[in-house]
Design an enzyme around this catalytic site. Structure first.
Site, PDB file in Angstrom:
ATOM      1  N   ASN A   1      -8.827  -3.143  10.746  1.00  0.00           N
ATOM      2  CA  ASN A   1      -7.902  -3.034   9.815  1.00  0.00           C
ATOM      3  C   ASN A   1      -7.647  -2.304   9.424  1.00  0.00           C
ATOM      4  OD1 ASN A   1     -10.551  -4.025  10.080  1.00  0.00           O
ATOM      5  ND2 ASN A   1      -9.857  -6.447   9.099  1.00  0.00           N
TER       6      ASN A   1
ATOM      7  N   PHE B   1      -5.588  -1.720   6.086  1.00  0.00           N
ATOM      8  CA  PHE B   1      -4.699  -0.510   4.972  1.00  0.00           C
ATOM      9  C   PHE B   1      -5.367   0.670   4.135  1.00  0.00           C
ATOM     10  CE2 PHE B   1      -7.646  -4.173   2.803  1.00  0.00           C
ATOM     11  CZ  PHE B   1      -8.616  -3.006   1.812  1.00  0.00           C
TER      12      PHE B   1
ATOM     13  N   VAL C   1      16.017  -6.584  -1.478  1.00  0.00           N
ATOM     14  CA  VAL C   1      16.847  -5.091  -1.352  1.00  0.00           C
ATOM     15  C   VAL C   1      17.541  -5.945  -0.003  1.00  0.00           C
ATOM     16  CG1 VAL C   1      16.961  -2.969  -0.177  1.00  0.00           C
ATOM     17  CG2 VAL C   1      15.409  -3.838  -2.499  1.00  0.00           C
TER      18      VAL C   1
ATOM     19  N   GLU D   1     -14.223  -9.029  13.245  1.00  0.00           N
ATOM     20  CA  GLU D   1     -14.843  -9.021  12.171  1.00  0.00           C
ATOM     21  C   GLU D   1     -15.428 -10.302  12.218  1.00  0.00           C
ATOM     22  OE1 GLU D   1     -11.878 -10.054  10.311  1.00  0.00           O
ATOM     23  OE2 GLU D   1     -10.825  -7.888  10.502  1.00  0.00           O
TER      24      GLU D   1
ATOM     25  N   GLU E   1      10.611  -5.467  -5.783  1.00  0.00           N
ATOM     26  CA  GLU E   1       9.736  -6.001  -5.038  1.00  0.00           C
ATOM     27  C   GLU E   1      10.061  -7.824  -4.932  1.00  0.00           C
ATOM     28  OE1 GLU E   1       6.740  -6.358  -3.326  1.00  0.00           O
ATOM     29  OE2 GLU E   1       7.641  -8.357  -3.128  1.00  0.00           O
TER      30      GLU E   1
ATOM     31  N   ASN F   1      -5.015 -10.536   1.498  1.00  0.00           N
ATOM     32  CA  ASN F   1      -5.667 -10.159   2.972  1.00  0.00           C
ATOM     33  C   ASN F   1      -7.646 -10.131   2.523  1.00  0.00           C
ATOM     34  OD1 ASN F   1      -6.263  -7.441   1.596  1.00  0.00           O
ATOM     35  ND2 ASN F   1      -5.293  -6.753   2.188  1.00  0.00           N
ATOM     36  N   GLY F   2      -8.056 -10.052   3.459  1.00  0.00           N
ATOM     37  CA  GLY F   2      -9.534 -10.238   3.245  1.00  0.00           C
ATOM     38  C   GLY F   2     -10.264  -8.600   2.272  1.00  0.00           C
TER      39      GLY F   2
ATOM     40  N   HIS G   1      -1.964  -8.353  10.889  1.00  0.00           N
ATOM     41  CA  HIS G   1      -2.245  -6.709  11.095  1.00  0.00           C
ATOM     42  C   HIS G   1      -0.559  -6.068  11.599  1.00  0.00           C
ATOM     43  CE1 HIS G   1      -6.430  -6.543  11.179  1.00  0.00           C
ATOM     44  NE2 HIS G   1      -6.120  -6.784   9.657  1.00  0.00           N
TER      45      HIS G   1
ATOM     46  N   TYR H   1       0.868  -1.214  -0.165  1.00  0.00           N
ATOM     47  CA  TYR H   1      -0.080   0.401   0.084  1.00  0.00           C
ATOM     48  C   TYR H   1       0.776   1.212  -0.061  1.00  0.00           C
ATOM     49  CZ  TYR H   1      -3.660  -2.790   0.943  1.00  0.00           C
ATOM     50  OH  TYR H   1      -4.899  -3.968   0.853  1.00  0.00           O
TER      51      TYR H   1
HETATM   52  P1  FDA Z   1       2.835  -4.634   2.661  1.00  0.00           P
HETATM   53  O1  FDA Z   1       3.379  -6.063   3.593  1.00  0.00           O
HETATM   54  O2  FDA Z   1       1.378  -4.741   1.942  1.00  0.00           O
HETATM   55  O3  FDA Z   1       3.679  -4.768   0.935  1.00  0.00           O
HETATM   56  C1  FDA Z   1       5.307  -4.982   1.576  1.00  0.00           C
HETATM   57  C2  FDA Z   1       5.717  -5.367   0.372  1.00  0.00           C
HETATM   58  O4  FDA Z   1       7.040  -5.455   0.408  1.00  0.00           O
HETATM   59  C3  FDA Z   1       5.658  -6.824   0.065  1.00  0.00           C
HETATM   60  O5  FDA Z   1       4.424  -7.516  -1.196  1.00  0.00           O
HETATM   61  C4  FDA Z   1       6.975  -7.445   0.170  1.00  0.00           C
HETATM   62  O6  FDA Z   1       7.385  -8.935  -0.384  1.00  0.00           O
HETATM   63  C5  FDA Z   1       8.045  -6.287  -0.211  1.00  0.00           C
HETATM   64  N1  FDA Z   1       9.036  -6.661   0.450  1.00  0.00           N
HETATM   65  C6  FDA Z   1       9.275  -6.932   1.835  1.00  0.00           C
HETATM   66  N2  FDA Z   1      10.707  -6.545   1.963  1.00  0.00           N
HETATM   67  C7  FDA Z   1      11.360  -6.487   0.933  1.00  0.00           C
HETATM   68  C8  FDA Z   1      12.395  -6.572   0.183  1.00  0.00           C
HETATM   69  N3  FDA Z   1      13.435  -6.081   1.400  1.00  0.00           N
HETATM   70  N4  FDA Z   1      12.934  -6.488  -0.656  1.00  0.00           N
HETATM   71  C9  FDA Z   1      11.814  -6.171  -1.755  1.00  0.00           C
HETATM   72  N5  FDA Z   1      11.350  -6.442  -1.743  1.00  0.00           N
HETATM   73  C10 FDA Z   1      10.394  -6.599  -0.095  1.00  0.00           C
HETATM   74  N6  FDA Z   1      -5.725  -5.230   6.020  1.00  0.00           N
HETATM   75  C11 FDA Z   1      -7.089  -5.117   6.143  1.00  0.00           C
HETATM   76  O7  FDA Z   1      -6.747  -3.956   6.090  1.00  0.00           O
HETATM   77  N7  FDA Z   1      -7.953  -5.211   5.774  1.00  0.00           N
HETATM   78  C12 FDA Z   1      -8.402  -6.889   5.719  1.00  0.00           C
HETATM   79  O8  FDA Z   1      -8.674  -7.269   5.493  1.00  0.00           O
HETATM   80  C13 FDA Z   1      -7.142  -7.576   5.976  1.00  0.00           C
HETATM   81  N8  FDA Z   1      -6.555  -8.313   6.218  1.00  0.00           N
HETATM   82  C14 FDA Z   1      -5.428  -9.108   5.886  1.00  0.00           C
HETATM   83  C15 FDA Z   1      -5.418 -10.784   5.999  1.00  0.00           C
HETATM   84  C16 FDA Z   1      -4.180 -11.570   6.042  1.00  0.00           C
HETATM   85  C17 FDA Z   1      -4.233 -12.892   5.755  1.00  0.00           C
HETATM   86  C18 FDA Z   1      -2.722 -10.930   6.035  1.00  0.00           C
HETATM   87  C19 FDA Z   1      -1.292 -11.350   5.660  1.00  0.00           C
HETATM   88  C20 FDA Z   1      -3.292  -9.193   6.246  1.00  0.00           C
HETATM   89  C21 FDA Z   1      -4.455  -8.549   6.196  1.00  0.00           C
HETATM   90  N9  FDA Z   1      -4.802  -7.126   5.833  1.00  0.00           N
HETATM   91  C22 FDA Z   1      -5.692  -6.900   6.533  1.00  0.00           C
HETATM   92  C23 FDA Z   1      -3.627  -6.633   6.516  1.00  0.00           C
HETATM   93  C24 FDA Z   1      -2.855  -5.503   5.192  1.00  0.00           C
HETATM   94  O9  FDA Z   1      -2.849  -6.376   4.183  1.00  0.00           O
HETATM   95  C25 FDA Z   1      -1.742  -5.148   5.903  1.00  0.00           C
HETATM   96  O10 FDA Z   1      -2.083  -4.040   6.864  1.00  0.00           O
HETATM   97  C26 FDA Z   1      -0.894  -4.270   4.955  1.00  0.00           C
HETATM   98  O11 FDA Z   1      -0.626  -5.322   3.531  1.00  0.00           O
HETATM   99  C27 FDA Z   1       0.417  -3.298   5.054  1.00  0.00           C
HETATM  100  O12 FDA Z   1       1.063  -2.172   3.981  1.00  0.00           O
HETATM  101  P2  FDA Z   1       2.391  -2.217   3.841  1.00  0.00           P
HETATM  102  O13 FDA Z   1       2.606  -1.156   3.287  1.00  0.00           O
HETATM  103  O14 FDA Z   1       2.893  -1.659   5.438  1.00  0.00           O
HETATM  104  O15 FDA Z   1       2.882  -3.116   3.155  1.00  0.00           O
END
Ligand code: FDA
Length: 504
Positions: free
Chosen positions: A480, A482, A245, A356, A35, A114-115, A442, A15
């Site tokens: 949640n 995001f 990275v 939820e 990525e 995610n959901g 989360h 995000y």
């Molecule tokens: P996010 O984790 O989305 O992205 C980080 C990216 O960086 C990943 O693609 C990763 O591969 C990449 N990366 C990491 N380290 C790296 C490196 N060293 N080099 C290159 N790339 C790298 N939230 C919500 O609001 N509603 C919901 O319904 C849900 N449900 C849910 C279900 C499940 C199963 C999960 C796992 C999570 C959720 N969430 C959720 C949480 C939500 O998905 C989460 O809060 C956000 O994706 C976080 O967004 P970010 O931008 O912080 O990082």
């Protein structure tokens, strides 16, 4: 390639990263996104991009030899997980000593797994968590912008009341009601019109085929279909996949150099690269961005990073629990994998909970009501650099989750009492256990806004270095996360482009 230099690099494609890349691209800044996961756009031999939840294969998991589903068991039998070949699959479970964290891997980050629940936090709680952010601006401008860009939509209430696919949610609503608790509809990025066509048989099934944590083949408006598509559409943004990275250092002229490892989908290293940039945006998520900065500080490549880097981490109070219903109260063999209702008891001063109503799409009647409770837990963890493994370790003990378990317990005890029902003890592994207290979906914090960074995500101690993702949010947001991550990134990148990037 080797020795390449680009004006802006964004690490990750979740995000915070996706928002940053779109707005940089619109401002005309050539931007490279790195990525570590794959681009999920090509069907495999079975005709699907992603594998399903009931028969997971290697596409499900990030380099595991066995899947690690959140519900590990049913009647204590290990019937849910499967042996698989290690592969660059879409869902990772990162294990620390006393806490595990689920994260998405691939172009779109968490949005792939995610959901889709798209919830704006209660304003009063947002103000409590981030008191130095102008809430009026957030609620008037950036939350609406995030909702519209993310294509958040609402379930048709008439259809919800009728369809067999949400019987499980109606059953839980009625039982909450008997305990004096009220529920609220939860908006989503899953296209509810598509879901209705799935139910009618006029669209291929995804939410109605149990797909979610290993990716949705249809219906989900994940970031690759929204922000990232728009970012690529600017013509200024490129994405390199399977690029991880590893290290960040700074040149005497103030530019940054990244050490990057490119692999194939089986994990074999293809190339080691050094990529230079003027502006560096960390969007690798709470775990990823924090680890990169903790490593940089403690190996001495960015020694001016302050002591707040690594601190202020929390699991957003996540606790899962399941209840056993009476036989005359079935929850349905057909359950949409996309949740639509939450029990909202956040204004309870003793133990705020937003729970939820989660599906258990097993394809057969289970009489289980499942929940993901978001609670208010003041405990925080800290990431510390471990030289032996070159990883950031999370200092967090199981007992730090006691306040969260107690809050969830007080709410579900009420529901059980009002309905003469009991907990299920067989869902979370081999021991008797009614609350999951050892994993989170989360992860939040690690580079908290206003502490490790300034009030716009500029990392303290360095110019042109930014944190843009969930690492900024101090451990809890009450819903949640995001939409909050997206809206904060919209706010911060607007300021950064106007003051730092365009001016440069
Ligand atoms: P996010 O984790 O989305 O992205 C980080 C990216 O960086 C990943 O693609 C990763 O591969 C990449 N990366 C990491 N380290 C790296 C490196 N060293 N080099 C290159 N790339 C790298 N939230 C919500 O609001 N509603 C919901 O319904 C849900 N449900 C849910 C279900 C499940 C199963 C999960 C796992 C999570 C959720 N969430 C959720 C949480 C939500 O998905 C989460 O809060 C956000 O994706 C976080 O967004 P970010 O931008 O912080 O990082």
């Amino acid at each position: 390639g080797d020795g390449a230099f680009v004006p802006a690099v964004v690490i990750g494609t979740g995000y915070g990263a996706a928002v940053s890349a779109l707005r940089l691209g619109e401002a005309g800044i050539p931007t490279l996104m790195l990525e570590m996961g794959q681009l999920w756009n090509k069907p495999a031999d079975d005709g699907n991009i992603f594998c399903g939840m009931l028969k997971p294969d290697r596409r499900s998991s990030w380099f595991k030899s066995r899947t690690e589903a959140p519900l590990g068991s049913f009647l204590w039998l290990d019937v849910i997980n499967r042996n698989i070949d290690p592969y660059a699959g879409v869902l990772d479970k990162v294990h620390f000593d006393e806490m595990s964290v689920y994260v998405g891997r691939g172009v779109g980050g968490g949005s792939l797994v995610n959901g889709g629940m798209a919830v704006v936090p209660k304003r009063s709680y947002f103000e409590e968590v981030l008191p130095r952010v102008d809430a009026a601006q957030m609620y008037d401008r950036y939350f609406p912008r995030a909702n519209s860009m993310l294509k958040v939509n609402h379930i048709d209430k008439g259809w919800f009341e009728d369809t067999e696919w949400y019987k499980y949610a109606r059953v839980s609503r009625e039982q909450a009601g008997k305990a004096g608790l009220s529920t609220t509809f939860v908006p989503n990025v899953y296209d509810f019109d598509h879901m209705r066509r799935e139910a009618d048989g006029t669209a291929p099934k995804s939410a109605l085929a149990g797909e979610v944590i290993y990716g949705n083949n249809h219906g989900k408006q994940s970031l690759d279909k929204t922000y990232l598509a728009a970012a690529l559409g600017t013509g200024k943004v490129t994405i390199e996949t399977l690029h991880q990275v590893k290290a960040i250092r700074r040149q005497p002229d103030g530019s940054y150099v990244l050490s990057v490892v490119q692999s194939d989908a089986d994990g074999k290293t293809i190339a080691q690269k050094e990529i230079g940039c003027r502006h560096l945006f960390l969007g690798a998520g709470s775990l990823g961005s924090t680890e990169l900065l903790v490593r940089a500080r403690d190996t001495g490549t960015l020694p001016e990073l302050n002591a707040e880097v690594g601190a202020g981490w929390g699991p957003n109070g996540n606790i899962m629990t399941g209840r056993a219903n009476h036989v005359w109260n079935p929850t349905g063999a057909h359950q949409s994998s996309i949740p639509a209702l939450g029990i909202d008891d956040w204004d309870n001063p003793a133990a705020p909970v937003f729970a939820e109503i989660a599906p258990m799409p097993a394809g057969l009647e289970t009489w289980v009501s499942l929940y993901l409770a978001i609670t208010k837990n003041p405990e925080r963890g800290t990431f510390v650099y471990d030289k032996a493994t070159d990883r950031a370790k999370l200092r967090w003990t199981r007992d730090q989750n006691t306040p969260a378990v107690n809050a969830a317990k007080s709410l579900f005890d009420r529901i059980n009492k009002a309905n003469t029902t009991m907990y299920r003890y067989d869902l979370f592994g081999s021991q008797l256990k009614n609350f999951s207290d050892d994993f989170s979906y989360h992860p939040l914090g690690g580079c908290v806004l206003g502490k490790a960074t300034d009030l716009y995500g500029r990392v303290a101690g360095y110019q042109n270095l930014y944190v843009m993702d969930g690492a900024l949010v101090p451990g809890s947001i009450g819903v949640n996360p995001f939409v909050t991550i997206t809206a904060l990134a919209e706010r911060n990148i607007e300021r950064i482009i106007a003051e730092d990037v365009k001016a440069a």
